[in-house]
Design an enzyme around this catalytic site. Structure first.
Site, PDB file in Angstrom:
ATOM      1  N   LYS A  12      -4.736 -34.555 -31.241  1.00 30.20           N
ATOM      2  CA  LYS A  12      -5.096 -33.657 -30.129  1.00 30.20           C
ATOM      3  C   LYS A  12      -5.138 -32.226 -30.732  1.00 30.20           C
ATOM      4  CE  LYS A  12      -3.249 -35.718 -25.952  1.00 30.20           C
ATOM      5  NZ  LYS A  12      -2.356 -35.567 -24.837  1.00 30.20           N
TER       6      LYS A  12
ATOM      7  N   ASP B 200      -4.587 -32.243 -18.960  1.00 30.36           N
ATOM      8  CA  ASP B 200      -3.177 -32.870 -18.396  1.00 30.36           C
ATOM      9  C   ASP B 200      -2.736 -31.591 -17.473  1.00 30.36           C
ATOM     10  OD1 ASP B 200      -2.962 -35.083 -19.884  1.00 30.36           O
ATOM     11  OD2 ASP B 200      -2.124 -34.127 -21.677  1.00 30.36           O
TER      12      ASP B 200
END
Ligand code: NAP
Length: 285
Positions: free
Chosen positions: A71, A107
């Site tokens: 990520k 997210d």
């Protein structure tokens, strides 16, 4: 689903990746919408990340979800970062468009979308307590700051990580963010003046683990949101529900972060109930 010469490919990279339920969740939506796409999981090791991203570009892959451990390390490989991805410092979605790569983090918006779906519509001007200071807490603190929350208090087992997160995001967004250890004397007061308590600490995955806060601090005006999705009802949610509080589990956030990625790739918001059913099924819940 029929794979043809026109089938478009999206997917997810991570190491490990076999446990991912994203293929079931996305493919269920493609099937329902009769879209000629397929979502696959790619096991990519850290040393192969650049080769994989170059390969996706060369193969005209439409989009890729990114999970642990890539990520952060994928950031230098993209041409543009969304505001959320830049603030969070992590990417969970790549969009390949006209020869360029966009990096997004869904997210943050997924967390808010799931809360709104549960009828909690505005946090503007309110105070929030976040338990935990890891990767997901970072995305959530950014989302809360962008929603116009007045004050965020981050409480973490390792206080130094809460201090670092609070200082970083308050500098970048101008939001008032306090930080503390879980045993800090100011935590009960922070909970008492808050309208939302968010748990991101993975300790909550274990139903036997004691609550990270005293259950007597849970007051009637508090919404309790635990982003842990397995088990779907954590000990914190169970106690809060027994006290008559509004509770939100983690499955909605997982579904919506996927739905937002789906929309970025296809320009179409998917049927979230179909995705939720496929996810619950894949998780065996
Ligand atoms: P992470 O970066 O590893 O952070 C874990 C956090 O949990 C840290 O703050 C850690 O505290 C705390 N913690 C772990 N064990 C603890 C214990 N025994 N007592 C107190 N605190 C403890 O993980 P993450 O990426 O933030 O993910 C956290 C959880 O959220 C995972 O279970 C993940 O599955 C879930 N999640 C759900 C979604 C969703 O869409 N619903 C999205 C992302 C993540 P220290 O700093 O002191 O170690």
């Amino acid at each position: 689903m029929q794979i043809t010469g026109k089938t478009k490919i999206v997917g997810v990279i991570g190491d490990p990746i076999e446990h991912s339920c994203s293929p079931q969740m996305h493919n269920a939506a493609f099937e329902q919408l009769n879209m000629n796409y397929v979502y696959v999981a790619f096991h990519v090791k850290a040393k192969d990340l650049k080769a994989a991203v170059d390969g996706f570009k060369a193969l005209n892959i439409v989009g890729i979800n990114v999970t642990i451990p890539h990520k952060q390390s994928v950031i230098p490989l993209v041409d543009r970062l969304s505001r959320e991805a830049e603030l969070i410092g992590a990417i969970n979605t790549l969009v390949f468009k006209e020869g360029e790569i966009e990096g997004h983090n869904t997210d943050a918006r997924g967390f808010i979308a799931a809360m709104k779906e549960e009828g909690v519509n505005t946090l503007c001007g309110k105070s929030v307590v976040v338990l935990g200071a890891g990767g997901s807490a970072r995305a959530i603190v950014v989302s809360l700051a962008l929603e116009g929350v007045k004050k965020i208090s981050i409480a973490n087992r390792t206080a130094s990580k809460a201090i670092q997160l609070a200082s970083d995001i308050s500098q970048k967004t101008g939001t008032e963010i306090h930080s503390m250890g879980l045993d800090d004397k100011s935590l009960p007061e922070a909970v008492s003046e808050s309208s939302l308590l968010v748990n991101t600490a993975s300790a909550s995955m274990n139903l036997e683990h004691p609550l990270l806060i005293n259950e007597d601090w849970l007051h009637r005006q508090l919404v309790v949101y635990d982003i842990i999705y397995n088990p779907p009802e954590t000990r914190l949610l169970k106690v809060a529900k027994e006290k008559g509080l509004k509770t939100i589990g983690g499955i909605g956030m997982l579904v919506h972060q996927g739905a937002i990625a789906f929309d970025l790739w296809t320009g179409q918001y998917p049927p979230v109930d179909t995705m939720r059913r496929a996810l619950i099924n894949a998780l065996g819940l």
